[in-house]
Design a protein around this motif. Structure first.
Motif, PDB file in Angstrom:
ATOM      1  N   PRO B  48       0.838  -1.203   0.000  1.00 36.87           N
ATOM      2  CA  PRO B  48       0.000   0.000   0.000  1.00 36.87           C
ATOM      3  C   PRO B  48       0.874   1.254   0.000  1.00 36.87           C
ATOM      4  O   PRO B  48       2.089   1.172   0.180  1.00 36.87           O
ATOM      5  N   THR B  76      -4.820  -3.504   0.885  1.00 35.22           N
ATOM      6  CA  THR B  76      -3.750  -4.501   0.814  1.00 35.22           C
ATOM      7  C   THR B  76      -4.251  -5.943   0.922  1.00 35.22           C
ATOM      8  O   THR B  76      -3.898  -6.793   0.113  1.00 35.22           O
ATOM      9  N   GLY B 105      -1.280   1.186   7.665  1.00 34.95           N
ATOM     10  CA  GLY B 105      -1.946   0.371   6.657  1.00 34.95           C
ATOM     11  C   GLY B 105      -2.478  -0.934   7.183  1.00 34.95           C
ATOM     12  O   GLY B 105      -3.184  -1.666   6.470  1.00 34.95           O
TER      13      GLY B 105
END
Lengths: 395, 304, 100
Positions: B48, B76, B105
């Motif tokens: 990501p 992701t 993330g």
């Protein structure tokens, strides 16, 4: 013998995906899209369709998954509606920028708040600038046929295609639809030809950070900057108009049905006035045109099948010489007027055509639109100095 | 067999020199040894928007010899799922799919798609490199930032909440392999990535990746800072194989031999803790001790 | 057609060294190895293992790729024999690069 089935547009869409031998499906449920994905899941579980089916946890993930699967070379499918489609918005841009031939069905529904599950086209219109090809269908047969065409178009131009059809009006209404035989579909649509470059040791970094200006690669060749790659998307979208037309002709050669390419016309040969619309509302416009003709107004219909890329040239050609253009649409660009009307006016202006153009917003959130209302409103536009308005707004 | 010495690590480098990552980057060292443990020619990495994007370089050059697919921040887990499905559907066999995402993330924007991928039992490895904040965008607070840390979005009061227990959330998915690691213990890290590579189903490794500019300590102390995190049990090295827990490496020795250092030792060398109060240090110590005793108990139970 | 098309419309990077240029230019201090002090034993290799950028050779006598070494000083800090020292400047053992 023809295989005629009495089915909904959702079933037609599922059959189309299956006939196209999709290899990866990822979807998240939302009304009125759900039957498409349920039927595909059943086909996969029964072993009739050899595909990976990902029951993802959101629409954002649905689009992320099919984009990635497509990057691996798989033919992919997903479907959504309304807020689900809006939740995908980031990924729609990503898909187009990745130049993946993703095909999705958008079962058009109004967007919240407040909640509506019923039909209008605000959801897909709001995705106008994502770089996708958008095709709008009038009936379930067109849904089935257009989805098959969509794969051919997408895989040829490397741009994702959204096939839009009206929620409930089409998605849940059963009508006779001819299901093509798979051999014909195979003949029309060869296996997914996308070259991914993925192989053992094929080191690469796909969709990295890119500069504004071109930069040299290790061999000294100048590679494009962000704007240059984005311009290619724009160029290829514009030139896809021709490919949409060509694909429709090729489809007709195999299946005997044509849907007109980016634009279709009804009784426009001698028309003084034209109704312009998309999707099932455009079908209703044909009834309104008939009734207007009975009233003495020579009226036809110009249907927008491809909204993006916008078929400006073809529309202007179809509207050459008409006095009145009444645009009916189930969307609005809030703070201005209908999106199709806005685009159409710009196209006409550019080509020095100056018919009277009126923007009519109708049927938001499932409000019923009757052909008589369309005819009445159009007649007003023809006879009076018409203002833009929303039809049938109450209280 | 556990890797015992540096000389046993593969010689081949998969990150070519001259990368865009900061000097003394904990992620760089993590990635360097992770790639040695993988077979990069048959590895597809999902990344990501993050420090990892920067590490992977600016078009049209990448310093990394791997197949890398970039994806939007939240996506992701889903992108990795799509890669796995796409490879299977097109008959490309033998690839390892590995997601590499930071704590932002993973703990924050990516938790939904990660959870979805783990729940579906997706056959992939997910490596979270936890540098305890949004370092790529300039050290903003994430839910992985420790209590007491000044970040650019907790500039005055410092972070008031403890770090999210992401590993418990991951563990609750009952996946076959969960582990923690640190670039300060490359052999342990290498072994865990290698082990995870051979396991079918979803595997999760969380790497505590010290970040000198984000945490405020000298570049040269990268390895020492990671070791101190283990010695204070701020970061505990373990693995859970099919639900069976065991401490590893330095944390195992700490459990066996004792000598745990204090949180005060850990925070004093980092400017991000410059505003931490005695009370907050106390709270952080209690938080750390509670986790450590739980881990020791689980380790004992796992052995019995 | 799709094959040719994709190459020109999608951003795909290929591997090469020096993606960010000569990162050795970032350095304020340069590692200097005293090969007398270095164990020159495979049983060590700690500097090689701990170098985030992988710019220390694995073969003895050890060499540091000063074109790309960012000068973080981890190798000097971690060397158990103190065989590496960080010297002010970008110069490494007479590297004429200094001052460029």
């Amino acid at each position: 013998m023809k295989d005629i089935r009495i089915i909904t547009a959702n079933t037609a869409a599922a059959i189309a995906a299956s006939l196209c031998r999709v290899q990866v499906i990822a979807a998240y449920p939302i009304t009125p899209q759900t039957p498409v994905t349920e039927e595909l899941a059943a086909m996969v579980e029964r072993g009739e369709l050899n595909a990976e089916y990902l029951t993802v946890e959101s629409e954002h993930s649905a689009m992320a998954s099919v984009v990635a699967a497509s990057q691996m070379g798989a033919r992919v499918f997903t479907a959504s509606s309304a807020n689900g489609l809006l939740y995908m918005h980031e990924m729609l841009h990503w898909a187009a920028g990745s130049r993946v031939p993703v095909v999705m069905a958008c079962v058009n529904r109004g967007v919240g708040a407040p909640w509506t599950i019923l039909n209008d086209q605000q959801d897909s219109i709001s995705q106008r600038d994502t770089g996708w090809i958008q095709l709008y269908c009038r009936n379930s047969q067109e849904v089935l046929d257009t989805l098959i065409q969509a794969y051919k178009i997408a895989e040829r131009v490397l741009i994702p295609v959204m096939v839009c059809y009206d929620g409930f009006v089409l998605s849940h209404a059963s009508t006779p639809v001819e299901a093509p035989v798979v051999e014909d579909v195979d003949k029309f649509l060869p296996p997914c030809p996308i070259f991914t470059g993925i192989s053992e040791g094929s080191y690469m970094n796909l969709n990295p950070l890119i500069l504004s200006e071109p930069r040299q690669d290790a061999e000294g060749n100048l590679r494009p900057g962000y704007m240059d790659l984005r311009y290619k998307l724009q160029e290829d979208l514009i030139s896809s108009l021709e490919i949409i037309k060509e694909t429709d002709r090729e489809f007709e050669a195999v299946f005997g049905r044509s849907w007109g390419g980016p634009v279709w016309s009804y009784r426009m040969e001698d028309a003084d006035h034209a109704l312009v619309s998309m999707g099932s509302l455009a079908s209703e416009c044909t009834l309104a045109a008939d009734s207007l003709r009975q009233q003495g107004f020579r009226t036809g219909v110009v249907g927008v099948r491809a909204y993006r890329p916008f078929p400006a040239e073809a529309l202007c050609k179809a509207l050459q010489g008409v006095q009145t253009v009444a645009v009916f649409e189930k969307d609005v660009s809030y703070g201005y007027m209908g999106a199709v009307a806005t685009d159409l006016k710009a196209a006409l202006f550019e080509r020095d055509l100056r018919p009277k153009v009126a923007s009519f917003v109708a049927g938001l959130g499932g409000r019923d639109v009757r052909p008589e209302q369309l005819a009445e409103t159009a007649a007003e536009a023809i006879t009076k100095r018409s203002a833009h308005k929303w039809i049938d707004v109450r209280g | 067999m556990a890797t015992k010495a540096a000389k046993e690590l593969p010689k081949e480098e998969f990150i070519l020199p001259g990368t865009r990552s900061c000097a003394a980057c904990g992620l760089m060292l993590t990635y360097r040894h992770s790639l040695k443990a993988l077979d990069p020619g048959k590895t597809i990495v999902a990344v990501p928007a993050s420090c990892m994007t920067v590490l992977h370089g600016v078009y049209p050059i990448t310093p990394v010899k791997v197949i890398c697919v970039n994806n939007p921040f939240a996506a992701t887990g889903a992108a990795a799922s799509g890669i796995v499905a796409g490879l299977k559907a097109t008959g490309k066999a033998g690839y390892t799919v590995v997601a590499f995402a930071g704590d932002g993330g993973t703990y924050d924007i990516g938790i939904q798609s990660l959870s979805g991928a783990l729940e579906r039992g997706t056959d992939f490895m997910y490596v979270c490199y936890d540098n305890e904040g949004y370092m790529n965008t300039g050290t903003q607070r994430s839910s992985a930032s420790p209590a007491g840390a000044v970040t650019t979005t907790t500039p005055i009061l410092a972070k008031l909440q403890h770090k999210k227990d992401m590993l418990r959330i991951v563990e609750a998915h009952r996946i076959p392999y969960v582990a923690t690691a640190s670039p300060s213990f490359p052999l342990d890290l290498y072994d865990k990535v290698r082990k995870a590579k051979e396991i079918k189903g979803s595997r999760y490794i969380e790497v505590h990746a010290p970040c000198p500019p984000g945490w405020g300590f000298p570049n040269k102390d990268l390895i020492k800072m990671g070791k101190l995190a283990a010695d204070t049990a701020v970061h505990v090295l373990y693995e859970i194989v099919d639900g069976k827990f065991r401490l590893t490496s330095r944390s195992l020795r700490l459990a066996e031999k004792g000598g745990k250092k204090t949180v005060a030792d850990y925070v004093k060398g980092q400017t991000r803790f410059k505003k931490i109060t005695e009370g907050q240090i106390q709270a952080l110590q209690e938080f750390t001790d509670r986790r450590w005793y739980e881990f020791m108990e689980r380790h004992q139970n796992g052995r019995s | 057609m799709a094959e040719k098309n994709r190459e020109t419309v999608v951003a795909v990077s290929k591997p090469a060294a020096g993606e960010a240029g000569r990162t050795g230019d970032w350095r304020s201090h340069t590692p200097r190895i005293d090969h007398e002090k270095c164990s020159q034993q495979e049983s060590c290799l700690l500097c090689w293992m701990y170098c985030p950028d992988g710019v220390i050779s694995r073969e003895f006598p050890l060499e540091i790729d000063v074109e790309y070494c960012k000068g973080c000083g981890i190798c000097a800090e971690e060397c158990p024999r103190k065989a590496i020292t960080m010297v002010q400047g970008r110069q490494s053992q007479g590297d004429p690069d200094e001052g460029h």
